[in-house]
Design an enzyme around this catalytic site. Structure first.
Site, PDB file in Angstrom:
ATOM      1  N   HIS A 318      92.406  14.218  40.856  1.00 19.18           N
ATOM      2  CA  HIS A 318      91.987  13.515  39.706  1.00 19.18           C
ATOM      3  C   HIS A 318      91.595  14.658  38.592  1.00 19.18           C
ATOM      4  O   HIS A 318      91.966  14.249  37.614  1.00 19.18           O
ATOM      5  CB  HIS A 318      90.179  13.268  39.855  1.00 19.18           C
ATOM      6  CG  HIS A 318      89.667  12.260  38.635  1.00 19.18           C
ATOM      7  ND1 HIS A 318      88.690  12.412  38.220  1.00 19.18           N
ATOM      8  CD2 HIS A 318      89.911  10.897  38.695  1.00 19.18           C
ATOM      9  CE1 HIS A 318      88.085  11.871  37.316  1.00 19.18           C
ATOM     10  NE2 HIS A 318      89.547  10.609  38.008  1.00 19.18           N
ATOM     11  N   CYS A 319      91.436  16.029  39.006  1.00 20.91           N
ATOM     12  CA  CYS A 319      91.251  17.066  37.356  1.00 20.91           C
ATOM     13  C   CYS A 319      92.095  16.404  37.219  1.00 20.91           C
ATOM     14  O   CYS A 319      92.666  17.857  35.474  1.00 20.91           O
ATOM     15  CB  CYS A 319      91.012  18.068  38.423  1.00 20.91           C
ATOM     16  SG  CYS A 319      88.618  18.088  39.006  1.00 20.91           S
TER      17      CYS A 319
END
Length: 328
Positions: A318-319
């Site tokens: 996600h990052c």
């Protein structure tokens, strides 16, 4: 700001540089290329790379990924890229003025990435009245926003600003009307404890919470998890409804890892028709995570990807990604 399950036009990613990653550069590039290739099987991927790295990035990612020449420092597109918002068919991007997570690192190129992407896509730029990162907020698409106080109500980003100031800014920029704040942890990781490693909305009213093993040592992190669980159990969303909490157990056996290794499945990424989920090598925990995510996202294909070097850098899938939603 729409929920992540809203259809995407494309996903943005970024190619890491040797200046940041040093001896780990080959391994982290393998991780990023692997994630990009998986996502490209579901939706278009645009990956930013410095001029000297474009050819290598294209070879690694394959022809399905579009590589564009824009100078970058690192791979954390969730934080450095624009956070997209919709108003009917009108699309805009919020620039949260990335400052290296409160000045912890120098990111001269990354601080301009949001502006560069919006110019490239010819999308209107909204200059936020606060400093933050995309990973510091999590929304349900109907007005509820979750965040950690440690990452936003922090003098390294927003000196002199109160919680009310920051809430007003987030209402103005991403349309949040109801705020759920958990305490988080200041100064123990580079992000000051982003919410997207702790809790996520799978749909309005349902929150997936990362859950450490029962025998995890009591420290600032387990205390932060306990506090977050307590807040979320009593919270109500923008519709005035109590949240349903779904625990997503963290892996127990990840081998020998650094102190900052991010071993959480919650840092997954929802794509068109699928969910891209980390794989940590703990076979039971990996299987259980897939099973839970399949139940939460029926009809979507769940694909696990090994991202061990990303984890050593304190981040995850996600990052490393940022979605651009389709105009409705």
């Amino acid at each position: 700001m729409p929920e992540e399950t809203h259809p995407h036009e494309q996903t943005f990613m970024s190619w890491p540089t040797e200046l940041i990653w040093g001896a780990d550069i080959a391994d982290v590039r393998d991780d990023i290329a692997g994630v990009a290739r998986v996502i490209a099987g579901f939706e278009p991927v645009v990956l930013l790379a410095g001029p000297r790295d474009v050819k290598a990035a294209q070879r690694a990612c394959g022809s399905q990924v579009e590589v564009v020449s824009i100078p970058v420092d690192d791979l954390w597109m969730r934080d450095i890229g624009p956070t997209f918002v919709l108003d009917g068919k009108k699309l805009a991007g919020v620039d949260f003025h990335f400052n290296g997570w409160g000045g912890k690192q120098e990111h001269g190129r990354d601080s301009g990435v949001a502006r560069e992407i919006l110019a490239m896509e010819k999308v209107a730029r909204i200059a936020a009245p606060i400093v933050g990162e995309g990973g510091s907020i999590e929304v349900d698409g109907v007005g509820t926003l979750m965040a950690t106080e440690s990452s936003l109500i922090n003098n390294n980003r927003n000196p002199g600003k109160t919680k009310a100031d920051i809430e007003a800014a987030l209402t103005q920029t991403v349309g949040a009307t109801t705020f759920i704040w958990v305490k988080g942890v200041k100064g123990k990781d580079v992000t000051d404890c982003h919410i997207d490693a702790l809790a996520r909305f799978s749909e309005p009213g349902v929150v997936v919470v990362s859950t450490p093993p029962e025998d995890a040592p009591q420290d600032v992190w387990t205390a932060a998890y306990d506090q977050a669980h307590a807040v979320l159990r009593s919270a109500v969303d923008a519709r005035g409804k109590r949240l349903e909490l779904v625990e997503l157990p963290e892996p127990e056996d990840v081998g020998r890892r650094g102190e900052g290794f991010l071993a959480t499945y919650v840092n997954y990424y929802v794509v068109n028709g699928g969910v891209v989920l980390p794989r940590f090598g703990d076979k039971k925990a990996d299987r259980d995570a897939v099973s839970i995510i399949r139940e939460l996202y029926p009809g979507r294909e769940v694909v696990q990807v090994g991202v061990d070097t990303l984890g050593e850098g304190g981040g995850g899938i996600h990052c490393a990604t940022q979605q651009m939603p389709k105009r409705t």
